[in-house]
Design a protein around this motif. Structure first.
Motif, PDB file in Angstrom:
ATOM      1  N   ASP B  79       0.796  -1.230   0.000  1.00  0.00           N
ATOM      2  CA  ASP B  79       0.000   0.000   0.000  1.00  0.00           C
ATOM      3  C   ASP B  79       0.830   1.282   0.000  1.00  0.00           C
ATOM      4  O   ASP B  79       0.415   2.311   0.519  1.00  0.00           O
ATOM      5  CB  ASP B  79      -0.977   0.001   1.174  1.00  0.00           C
ATOM      6  CG  ASP B  79      -2.184   0.899   0.879  1.00  0.00           C
ATOM      7  OD1 ASP B  79      -2.394   1.249  -0.294  1.00  0.00           O
ATOM      8  OD2 ASP B  79      -2.907   1.260   1.827  1.00  0.00           O
ATOM      9  N   ASN B  80       2.025   1.214  -0.631  1.00  0.00           N
ATOM     10  CA  ASN B  80       2.758   2.451  -0.919  1.00  0.00           C
ATOM     11  C   ASN B  80       2.906   2.640  -2.426  1.00  0.00           C
ATOM     12  O   ASN B  80       3.714   3.438  -2.880  1.00  0.00           O
ATOM     13  CB  ASN B  80       4.135   2.464  -0.234  1.00  0.00           C
ATOM     14  CG  ASN B  80       5.000   1.283  -0.615  1.00  0.00           C
ATOM     15  OD1 ASN B  80       4.567   0.373  -1.324  1.00  0.00           O
ATOM     16  ND2 ASN B  80       6.236   1.287  -0.148  1.00  0.00           N
ATOM     17  N   ASN B  82       0.835   3.521  -5.937  1.00  0.00           N
ATOM     18  CA  ASN B  82      -0.397   4.205  -6.336  1.00  0.00           C
ATOM     19  C   ASN B  82      -1.178   3.482  -7.432  1.00  0.00           C
ATOM     20  O   ASN B  82      -0.624   3.145  -8.475  1.00  0.00           O
ATOM     21  CB  ASN B  82      -0.076   5.614  -6.850  1.00  0.00           C
ATOM     22  CG  ASN B  82       0.256   6.569  -5.722  1.00  0.00           C
ATOM     23  OD1 ASN B  82      -0.392   6.548  -4.675  1.00  0.00           O
ATOM     24  ND2 ASN B  82       1.253   7.410  -5.928  1.00  0.00           N
ATOM     25  N   ARG B  87      -7.181   4.271  -2.521  1.00  0.00           N
ATOM     26  CA  ARG B  87      -6.405   4.758  -1.390  1.00  0.00           C
ATOM     27  C   ARG B  87      -4.958   4.257  -1.461  1.00  0.00           C
ATOM     28  O   ARG B  87      -4.709   3.109  -1.814  1.00  0.00           O
ATOM     29  CB  ARG B  87      -7.007   4.231  -0.083  1.00  0.00           C
ATOM     30  CG  ARG B  87      -8.346   4.817   0.251  1.00  0.00           C
ATOM     31  CD  ARG B  87      -8.199   5.989   1.203  1.00  0.00           C
ATOM     32  NE  ARG B  87      -9.490   6.364   1.781  1.00  0.00           N
ATOM     33  CZ  ARG B  87     -10.369   7.170   1.194  1.00  0.00           C
ATOM     34  NH1 ARG B  87     -10.127   7.675  -0.005  1.00  0.00           N
ATOM     35  NH2 ARG B  87     -11.504   7.464   1.794  1.00  0.00           N
ATOM     36  N   THR B  88      -4.020   5.140  -1.136  1.00  0.00           N
ATOM     37  CA  THR B  88      -2.631   4.733  -0.892  1.00  0.00           C
ATOM     38  C   THR B  88      -2.301   5.251   0.497  1.00  0.00           C
ATOM     39  O   THR B  88      -2.126   6.453   0.691  1.00  0.00           O
ATOM     40  CB  THR B  88      -1.661   5.378  -1.915  1.00  0.00           C
ATOM     41  OG1 THR B  88      -2.068   5.008  -3.225  1.00  0.00           O
ATOM     42  CG2 THR B  88      -0.229   4.903  -1.689  1.00  0.00           C
ATOM     43  N   CYS B  90       0.140   3.958   2.835  1.00  0.00           N
ATOM     44  CA  CYS B  90       1.453   3.672   3.442  1.00  0.00           C
ATOM     45  C   CYS B  90       1.273   3.205   4.890  1.00  0.00           C
ATOM     46  O   CYS B  90       2.188   3.350   5.705  1.00  0.00           O
ATOM     47  CB  CYS B  90       2.373   4.882   3.379  1.00  0.00           C
ATOM     48  SG  CYS B  90       2.874   5.293   1.715  1.00  0.00           S
ATOM     49  N   ALA B 100      -5.122   8.119  -4.599  1.00  0.00           N
ATOM     50  CA  ALA B 100      -4.073   8.359  -5.592  1.00  0.00           C
ATOM     51  C   ALA B 100      -4.665   8.977  -6.849  1.00  0.00           C
ATOM     52  O   ALA B 100      -5.631   8.459  -7.396  1.00  0.00           O
ATOM     53  CB  ALA B 100      -3.368   7.049  -5.940  1.00  0.00           C
ATOM     54  N   LYS B 120      -4.768  -4.010  -1.680  1.00  0.00           N
ATOM     55  CA  LYS B 120      -3.564  -3.381  -1.137  1.00  0.00           C
ATOM     56  C   LYS B 120      -3.193  -4.049   0.191  1.00  0.00           C
ATOM     57  O   LYS B 120      -4.069  -4.316   1.029  1.00  0.00           O
ATOM     58  CB  LYS B 120      -3.809  -1.888  -0.921  1.00  0.00           C
ATOM     59  CG  LYS B 120      -4.286  -1.132  -2.161  1.00  0.00           C
ATOM     60  CD  LYS B 120      -3.272  -1.097  -3.308  1.00  0.00           C
ATOM     61  CE  LYS B 120      -2.138  -0.122  -3.114  1.00  0.00           C
ATOM     62  NZ  LYS B 120      -2.539   1.281  -3.149  1.00  0.00           N
TER      63      LYS B 120
END
Lengths: 98, 477
Positions: B79-80, B82, B87-88, B90, B100, B120
Motif C-alpha cells: 500500500d505504498n 499508487n 487509497r494509498t 502507506c 491516488a 492493497k
C-alpha cells in the motif's frame, strides 16, 4: 554510549517540524543515544580519499526533453487537500497575525 | 484449482480454459475471507472491481482477443504503490484518506499485462520496519505461525502469497523489505537492481535505495511478474537506460556451470544453526550439480547496517518533509498558526518509528554532524560497492542467508529499535550497492518456521540471478 539529552531531541524535533511530550523526548533521547553508539562504528574507517556514492548507476540521472505533457488538473491536484477555496490550498493566516 | 499452485500451472489452466479468471479471483476472495481475519495481510480488497476486471479478461480471451502476459492472475500490491482512484495509505494515519490521482508505472504495466489488481497489503508505516508491526492501520501475522511476525516492511504482500490468498504480489525494498519478509513467510522475493523497475508512483522513503519487486510462491512466478514491470521509464530519472530482456523464457536454461561465492562475513557466528545447515545443504547440492563454490570476502559488511540507517533516515527526513497537512494527508484539528499546524499535523499523523527515523535523519544531516555521519556513510557505501565488484570478478552469484534467524515472536523487538534494525543485517548491502538479490525458501527450522537463503548478482544481472535461483529451487525439491 553517545549522550543525547532531551534538549537535543527537542532541538532536532523543532528542525523537523515535530514535537514530543517530555516522556517521549526522554525515551527518544535514550534510543537515539543507543542507535548513534552503534552507527558511530563507521568513524573507525579512514576514508579521507574515498569518493562518496550518491547514485549507484553507471550513468547520470536520465533527462527527457522539456516538453509540455498532460498532468494533473487543478481539481485533481486539490482533491486530497484538507482545506481548499476556489482552486487554492487553504492554510492558517500567515500575514498580519497578532 | 489451488491458489498454492504455481503461476505456470495457473497460467496454463487459464489459457486452456480449464479455469476462468473470475473463478480464480473468487477463489482468492474466498481465501481472504477464510484466512485474513487472523493473518491481516490486506488493508483493502477491491472485490467488485477485481471480479469485473476478471470477467472482462475472460470475455476477451473467449473471443480470441489478445490478452496480456499475466492475464487473469490476481496480484496484491503493497500500500505504498499508487493505483489511480484507490487509497494509498502507506499504513499511516497521515495518509489514511489519500486517494491516488495517478497510476504508478508498475500499475500501468500490470494493467497492460491484464493482471487483476486484487487489493492493497499491509506494511510497516512508510516501509520503516522489519516486522510489519509499525503499521498504524492493522496487524499482520505470519501465516505459518500466528504468534510470529511476517517480517517487514512488505509483510502483507509476503503473507498474502504464503497464505495462498494471491499467487503474486508486489513489495518494495529500501534495506531488505522484500527478501526479509519473503524469508520469514517461506516465499520467493526479488529486489531488482536499482534503476531496473520504475519508482514513479511509489511513495518515497530512501530514494537512493528504494526499489519495487515481485513476490511469488516460486521463482518462475517471480520471473514472470518481474518481466511485466521491468524496463526503462521516462517518468523516473533514476531509471536505468538499458532495455529489459525477459528473464522467464530463459529461466530453465542451464547455461555455463555456476561459480558461486560464499561471503565469509555473512557466516561468522550468530547464525541460527538450522539456517547454517540449510545453507550447507544447498551448497552441497549445487556442488553435486557441477557448480564451483568459492570462499569470498566482503570486508565492509560489518559497517553496512550503520551506513544504511544513516543514509536511509537522512533521505527519509527529506522525503517526508512533504507531509505537512497542506496539499494532502491528515491535518490537525487544533487551532494555531501555520507552523503549529505543520508541527501538530506531523506529530499526530506519524507513528513513533517514523518520527524516530525522521529525527535520526535530521540529526545526521545537521551542521557539524553531516561529515561524520551522512558523508562518511556515503563513503562506506563506495567501499561496499568495491567489495562486491571484486567478488564478482571471480563468481557469478553470491549465496548467503537472508536473515540470521527465522521469524521472531510478535512484540519481541518493538521496544528496542536497534534490535529491530539488526534484523536487516544481511539484506542492506544489496540495497546500498544497488545490485539485485533474491530470497528463496530452503526448508524449515525445528519449530516449522521457513528458512530463507539469498542469492546476489552484479548490477542488472537479474536474468542470471533468476536462473541460479531456479536451479536452487529444483535442487531443493
Amino acid at each position: 554510549m553517545t549522550d543525547i539529552t532531551h534538549e537535543t531531541v527537542e532541538h532536532y524535533a523543532k528542525l523537523a517540524n515535530l514535537a514530543f511530550d517530555p516522556a517521549d523526548a526522554e525515551l527518544l533521547a535514550r534510543q537515539l543515544g543507543s542507535i548513534l553508539s552503534h552507527v558511530e562504528k563507521i568513524a573507525e574507517l579512514n576514508l579521507d580519499d574515498v569518493p562518496a556514492t550518491r547514485f549507484v548507476l553507471p550513468q547520470e540521472p536520465a533527462h527527457r526533453e522539456d516538453e509540455v505533457r498532460p498532468s494533473l488538473g487543478a481539481e485533481q491536484a486539490l482533491a486530497n487537500a484538507p482545506d481548499t477555496e476556489s482552486h487554492h490550498f487553504l492554510v492558517p493566516k500567515v500575514i498580519n497575525v497578532k | 484449482m489451488d491458489m498454492f499452485a504455481s503461476c505456470n500451472t495457473l497460467i496454463e489452466q487459464l489459457e486452456s480454459g480449464a479455469v476462468t479468471s473470475e473463478a480464480l479471483v473468487k477463489e482468492a476472495l474466498g481465501a481472504i475471507e477464510a484466512r485474513d481475519g487472523e493473518v491481516g495481510a490486506f488493508l483493502k480488497v477491491h472485490e467488485e472491481a477485481a471480479v469485473t476486471q476478471a470477467r472482462d479478461i475472460d470475455r476477451r480471451r473467449a473471443a480470441g482477443e489478445q490478452v496480456g502476459a499475466l492475464a487473469g492472475l490476481p496480484v496484491a500490491l503493497k500500500d505504498n504503490i499508487n493505483i489511480e482512484g484507490r487509497r494509498t495509505t502507506c499504513a499511516s494515519k497521515i495518509l489514511e484518506n489519500f486517494t491516488a490521482p495517478f497510476d504508478a508505472t508498475v500499475v500501468t504495466r500490470l494493467k497492460q499485462a491484464d493482471a487483476v489488481l486484487l487489493g492493497k497489503t499491509n506494511m510497516d508505516e512508510f516501509a520503516m520496519g522489519s516486522s510489519s508491526e509499525f503499521s498504524a492501520l492493522g496487524t499482520t501475522r505470519n501465516p505459518h505461525n500466528l504468534e510470529r511476525v511476517p517480517g517487514g516492511s512488505s509483510g502483507g504482500s509476503t503473507a498474502a502469497v504464503a497464505a495462498g490468498m494471491v499467487p503474486l504480489a508486489l513489495g518494495s525494498s529500501t534495506g531488505g523489505s522484500i527478501r526479509q519478509p519473503a524469508a520469514f513467510c517461506g516465499v520467493v522475493g526479488l529486489k531488482p537492481s536499482y534503476g531496473r523497475v520504475s519508482r514513479y508512483g511509489l511513495v518515497a522513503y530512501g530514494s537512493s535505495l528504494d526499489q519495487i519487486g515481485p513476490v511469488a510462491a516460486d521463482v518462475a512466478g517471480v520471473a514472470r511478474l518481474y518481466d511485466a514491470i521491468a524496463g526503462p521509464c521516462d517518468r523516473d530519472a533514476t531509471s536505468a537506460q538499458v532495455a529489459h530482456t525477459p528473464a522467464f523464457p530463459g529461466l530453465t536454461e542451464p547455461g555455463a556451470p555456476l561459480r558461486i561465492g560464499l561471503p565469509r562475513e555473512f557466516l561468522d557466528g550468530g547464525l541460527q544453526p538450522e539456517i547454517q545447515a540449510a545453507l550447507n545443504n544447498l551448497v552441497a547440492r549445487y556442488r553435486e550439480a557441477g557448480a564451483t563454490i568459492v570462499d569470498v570476502s566482503l570486508p565492509h559488511t560489518e559497517y553496512a547496517i550503520s551506513a544504511y540507517y544513516l543514509i536511509a533516515t537522512a533521505e527519509a527526513s527529506s522525503n517526508l518533509a512533504r507531509f505537512d497537512g497542506v496539499r494532502y494527508g491528515f491535518r490537525t484539528q487544533e487551532d494555531g498558526n501555520l507552523r503549529d499546524m505543520y508541527v501538530r499535523s506531523r506529530s499526530e499523523g506519524f507513528g513513533m518509528e517514523v518520527k524516530r527515523r525522521i529525527l535520526l535523519g535530521t540529526y545526521c544531516l545537521s551542521s557539524g554532524y553531516y561529515e561524520g555521519y551522512y558523508l562518511q556513510a556515503q563513503k562506506v557505501r563506495t567501499k561496499i560497492i568495491e567489495d562486491f565488484q571484486k567478488a564478482f570478478e571471480h563468481v557469478d552469484v553470491l549465496l548467503a542467508p537472508t536473515t540470521p534467524t527465522t521469524a521472531f515472536a510478535a512484540g519481541a523487538k518493538l521496544d528496542d529499535p536497534m534490535a529491530m534494525y539488526l534484523a536487516d543485517i544481511f539484506t542492506v548491502t544489496a540495497n546500498l550497492a544497488g545490485i539485485p538479490a533474491l530470497s528463496l525458501p530452503a526448508g524449515c527450522d525445528n519449530d516449522g518456521l521457513p528458512i530463507g537463503l539469498q542469492l546476489l548478482a552484479p548490477h542488472l544481472g537479474e536474468n542470471r540471478l533468476l536462473q541460479a535461483a531456479y536451479q536452487a529451487e529444483q535442487l531443493l525439491r
